[in-house]
Write an enzyme that holds these catalytic residues in place. Structure first.
Site, PDB file in Angstrom:
ATOM      1  N   ASP A 150       0.845  -1.183   0.000  1.00  0.00           N
ATOM      2  CA  ASP A 150       0.000   0.000   0.000  1.00  0.00           C
ATOM      3  C   ASP A 150       0.887   1.242   0.000  1.00  0.00           C
ATOM      4  OD1 ASP A 150      -2.093  -1.785   0.336  1.00  0.00           O
ATOM      5  OD2 ASP A 150      -2.305  -1.397   2.493  1.00  0.00           O
ATOM      6  N   ASP A 152       1.275   4.430   2.164  1.00  0.00           N
ATOM      7  CA  ASP A 152       0.898   5.070   3.423  1.00  0.00           C
ATOM      8  C   ASP A 152       1.301   6.532   3.360  1.00  0.00           C
ATOM      9  OD1 ASP A 152      -0.018   2.678   4.732  1.00  0.00           O
ATOM     10  OD2 ASP A 152       2.092   2.094   4.902  1.00  0.00           O
TER      11      ASP A 152
END
Length: 225
Positions: A150, A152
């Site tokens: 992901d 962040d």
């Protein structure tokens, strides 16, 4: 942190709040004292990249609570660094000026980051920057992201924004993530502490705010006693 060393100071030692370093800042250290119950992987991780991340934990004056990253998600170690052993630091917003290596730019998280750095970005009027694996790789130059990572990010919001603005921001980030083939996990830095954008956008009556004094549910992260 899955494992944490005991503090190298007395339990009743006066706590400090050194404003030079904030949660998610990355510190380059010249040395890190061995902590009790330190996992075997820690020294190898520091040899590859002598960088640690600032944790949301109060420390005695002269120390900073930090975390060491290993090679996999399960390898996280909470410990403490003496401020005399800090050589330099990078905040999330500083890392916006750092480009990933050319061979790494096609990773979905870096594609998403490049999208958010444009003049048309929904973040153009905010102070923000990458954290997590993306931030660590940009600060250290050590390959950390994977194709499934992901993105962040941390968004600093010292002042209240409207519910409509929160909804719009969450929607815009979700669209940018979808176009990049990844997920964007945004944390808002508010007066009450770190709050997940997704929780605020879900209009929950209370959201979890993570502060140096601990985590607590709050109705309004912009209102502090």
């Amino acid at each position: 942190m899955r494992v944490c060393a005991a503090p190298p100071f007395a339990a009743d030692a006066p706590r400090g709040d050194d404003a030079r370093w904030r949660p998610h800042d990355l510190l380059c250290v010249t040395r890190l004292a061995h902590g009790d119950n330190e996992p075997d992987w820690v020294r190898g991780a520091l040899a590859r990249a002598p960088w640690v991340v600032v944790r949301r934990t109060c420390a005695a004056e002269g120390f900073v609570a930090v975390g060491v990253r290993g090679g996999v998600r399960s390898e996280r170690f909470g410990t403490w660094v003496n401020i005399e052993d800090i050589e330099s630091y990078s905040s999330p917003e500083h890392l916006l000026g750092v480009d990933p290596l050319r061979a790494r730019r096609a990773l979905p998280a870096f594609i998403a980051l490049a999208t958010l750095r444009t003049s048309a970005s929904p973040l153009r009027n905010h102070v923000w920057g990458p954290t997590g694996s993306a931030g660590f790789e940009l600060a250290t130059g050590v390959p950390t992201l994977t194709a499934s990572s992901d993105l962040d990010i941390l968004i600093r919001l010292p002042q209240r924004i409207s519910r409509a603005a929160i909804d719009s921001l969450a929607q815009a980030l979700a669209q940018a993530a979808s176009r990049s083939g990844t997920r964007i996990d945004a944390q808002l830095e508010t007066p009450a502490g770190g709050v997940a954008l997704a929780e605020l956008a879900a209009h929950k009556p209370r959201v979890l705010a993570r502060a140096s004094s601990g985590a607590q549910l709050v109705a309004d992260p912009w209102h502090t006693p």
